[in-house]
Design an enzyme around this catalytic site. Structure first.
Site, PDB file in Angstrom:
ATOM      1  N   ASP A 278      -0.834   9.542 -11.034  1.00 48.79           N
ATOM      2  CA  ASP A 278       0.508   9.147 -10.627  1.00 48.79           C
ATOM      3  C   ASP A 278       1.474   9.522 -11.752  1.00 48.79           C
ATOM      4  OD1 ASP A 278       2.885   7.856 -10.179  1.00 48.79           O
ATOM      5  OD2 ASP A 278       2.005   5.884  -9.785  1.00 48.79           O
TER       6      ASP A 278
ATOM      7  N   GLN B 261       6.378   8.373 -13.625  1.00 46.11           N
ATOM      8  CA  GLN B 261       7.132   8.097 -14.858  1.00 46.11           C
ATOM      9  C   GLN B 261       6.941   9.180 -15.907  1.00 46.11           C
ATOM     10  OE1 GLN B 261       9.380   5.824 -15.221  1.00 46.11           O
ATOM     11  NE2 GLN B 261       8.946   4.589 -13.414  1.00 46.11           N
TER      12      GLN B 261
ATOM     13  N   CYS C  15       6.400  -4.235 -10.201  1.00 44.19           N
ATOM     14  CA  CYS C  15       5.400  -3.728  -9.247  1.00 44.19           C
ATOM     15  C   CYS C  15       4.066  -3.490  -9.931  1.00 44.19           C
ATOM     16  CB  CYS C  15       5.873  -2.449  -8.556  1.00 44.19           C
ATOM     17  SG  CYS C  15       7.332  -2.684  -7.557  1.00 44.19           S
TER      18      CYS C  15
ATOM     19  N   HIS D 193       0.972   0.828 -10.995  1.00 40.89           N
ATOM     20  CA  HIS D 193       2.026   0.383 -10.077  1.00 40.89           C
ATOM     21  C   HIS D 193       1.347   0.012  -8.756  1.00 40.89           C
ATOM     22  CE1 HIS D 193       5.498   0.894  -7.345  1.00 40.89           C
ATOM     23  NE2 HIS D 193       6.276   0.841  -8.402  1.00 40.89           N
TER      24      HIS D 193
ATOM     25  N   LYS E 258      13.202   9.931  -9.746  1.00 40.47           N
ATOM     26  CA  LYS E 258      12.993   9.517 -11.135  1.00 40.47           C
ATOM     27  C   LYS E 258      13.213  10.689 -12.083  1.00 40.47           C
ATOM     28  CE  LYS E 258      10.083   5.810  -9.837  1.00 40.47           C
ATOM     29  NZ  LYS E 258      10.445   4.409 -10.056  1.00 40.47           N
TER      30      LYS E 258
HETATM   31  N1  PMP Z   1       4.229   4.815  -9.460  1.00 37.67           N
HETATM   32  C1  PMP Z   1       4.965   4.613 -10.564  1.00 37.67           C
HETATM   33  C2  PMP Z   1       4.313   4.733 -11.911  1.00 37.67           C
HETATM   34  C3  PMP Z   1       6.315   4.312 -10.446  1.00 37.67           C
HETATM   35  O1  PMP Z   1       7.054   4.113 -11.533  1.00 37.67           O
HETATM   36  C4  PMP Z   1       6.887   4.220  -9.150  1.00 37.67           C
HETATM   37  C5  PMP Z   1       8.346   3.865  -8.968  1.00 37.67           C
HETATM   38  N2  PMP Z   1       8.708   2.648  -9.609  1.00 37.67           N
HETATM   39  C6  PMP Z   1       6.071   4.451  -8.043  1.00 37.67           C
HETATM   40  C7  PMP Z   1       4.763   4.752  -8.238  1.00 37.67           C
HETATM   41  C8  PMP Z   1       6.607   4.415  -6.654  1.00 37.67           C
HETATM   42  O2  PMP Z   1       7.500   5.461  -6.483  1.00 37.67           O
HETATM   43  P1  PMP Z   1       8.445   5.520  -5.204  1.00 37.67           P
HETATM   44  O3  PMP Z   1       9.070   4.163  -5.074  1.00 37.67           O
HETATM   45  O4  PMP Z   1       9.450   6.582  -5.555  1.00 37.67           O
HETATM   46  O5  PMP Z   1       7.614   5.883  -4.037  1.00 37.67           O
END
Ligand code: PMP
Length: 411
Positions: free
Chosen positions: A200, A203, A369, A123, A226
């Site tokens: 990270d 997910q 993203c 991401h 999430k």
């Molecule tokens: N890393 C991953 C794998 C994600 O899925 C997300 C959220 N789409 C993020 C980072 C960013 O998280 P946040 O927008 O809650 O800061």
């Protein structure tokens, strides 16, 4: 999935029972953000209604109550991820902030020509902060290449480790594809060459049991929203030495020991990394989300989600003219978690999602993203349908019949 009362669990999510025009809402965008059970909403309201006060400061009773509840949630998080101590659980505003705190925090640890290895499917939140750090200290960000299915090429990873990277940043589960990295082995290899590791888990935490001690990474980060909690709250877990090595990104109140105009000394963990008034109500809601998750039959829910995801993959492939991403040979996979990524023939992903929305079906389309991953798959973007613990067979059946209709409109 008939072994337990799934409807009773689903009915705790008030948002799901609404109509969108003539269609009941079919929410298949949990990977973007999960819906929240009533318990979470109640916990946040109750804090504002009865206990609203700043934490860690005043001697009065409301402040004492708020502080006790706030610190109790830290303990819940500690148990949830099996952190060895409370000090290693830092409240942040989300995964993005957590990763930025680490990347910023390592500016005095990394230096010129150091290598930072980053998951090629990551991401943007797990790419851009490393680029900013690299720019600041003269280090280099190197992407770990992916195979044709968007999974990390493990041979390439092994070879890149020979370049002695100082830090390896990985996703636990890909947000775009739902692919799961062999994270224990990958962290172990990085540790063997002395690299710092960040995982990270944004997910992963809602779908898998995470044990940071087994995983043995230096940093593990995730977001409350999430995993059925509110937005605006996240976690930075770290090993003690790894957290103590971070230069605080935010300085100010709460994080200090003493302040004078001659010089200031910083406090101990976790306060050292929690400057300012935290998102107190969100912490309360996050605690309720963990209580909620702990109250559910975990094994049955995991099985339910896995069966549902496989059913979704099967039904989509059977529809025809569908390309699935992140699965071997475009067939259903037993390994992916939470999400299914796909395109319909050569149709634009956005057209598909807009037509689905007209039938009350919420999915996501775009680059998720993860632009470098899209480049690696040689696509501009794709559709992603993602499930949560409240999703049911009816959601999938509605989605599939809507997709059949979309197909007849577009093809
Ligand atoms: N890393 C991953 C794998 C994600 O899925 C997300 C959220 N789409 C993020 C980072 C960013 O998280 P946040 O927008 O809650 O800061």
């Amino acid at each position: 999935s008939n072994l337990f009362d799934h409807n009773a669990i689903r009915s705790q999510f008030p948002v799901l029972s609404q109509m969108l025009g003539d269609n009941p809402l079919c929410y298949l965008d949990t990977a973007a953000t999960s819906q929240k059970p009533q318990m979470v909403l109640d916990a946040m309201t109750a804090y504002y209604q009865f206990d609203n006060a700043n934490v860690h400061r005043a001697a009065h009773q409301l402040a004492a109550r708020a502080t006790i509840q706030y610190e109790k949630v830290r303990q819940q998080v500690q148990d949830f991820i099996n952190s060895p101590s409370l000090q290693q659980v830092i409240f942040t505003h989300g995964t993005t902030e957590s990763i930025n705190m680490v990347a910023h925090g390592l500016m005095d640890t990394l230096s010129k020509d150091d290598i930072i290895l980053v998951d090629g499917a990551a991401h943007h939140a797990n790419i851009v902060p490393w680029q900013a750090l690299a720019k600041r200290v003269g280090a280099k960000v190197v992407a770990i290449p992916l195979d044709a299915n968007g999974r990390i090429d493990q041979t390439a990873y092994d070879e890149l480790l020979l370049t002695q990277p100082k830090l390896v940043a990985l996703a636990h589960v890909s947000n775009a594809l739902g692919t799961v990295n062999p994270i224990n082995a990958m962290v172990a290899k990085a540790k063997a060459i002395g690299a710092l590791t960040l995982v990270d888990g944004a997910q992963a935490v809602a779908h898998l049991a995470v044990d940071v001690q087994t995983l043995d990474c230096d940093y593990y980060v995730f977001s409350g929203h999430k995993m059925y909690g509110p937005t605006g709250i996240g976690i930075l877990y770290g090993k003690l030495a790894a957290l103590n090595m971070l230069t605080p990104m935010l300085t100010g109140g709460e994080m200090i020991k003493t302040v004078s105009f001659d010089g200031t000394t910083y406090g101990e963990l976790p306060n050292r990394l929690e400057a300012g008034t935290p998102a107190i109500a969100e912490v309360m809601g996050f605690g309720a989300a963990i209580t909620f998750l702990n109250s559910l039959p975990q094994a049955q829910l995991r099985q339910h989600e896995q069966q549902l995801l496989r059913y979704l993959q099967q039904q989509l492939s059977q529809l025809g003219d569908i390309t699935l991403y992140g699965v071997d040979g475009g067939k259903e996979s037993h390994e992916n978690i939470g999400s299914v990524a796909f395109n319909l023939a050569n149709e634009h992903h956005q057209d598909v999602s807009i037509l689905l929305d007209q039938q009350g079906i919420a999915i996501r389309s775009g680059h998720h993203c993860a632009m470098p991953l899209m480049q690696s798959l040689q696509i501009k973007g794709c559709c992603r349908a993602s499930i949560g613990l409240y999703s049911n067979k009816q959601d999938i059946d509605r989605f599939i019949s809507a997709m059949a209709q979309v197909k007849s409109i577009l093809l």
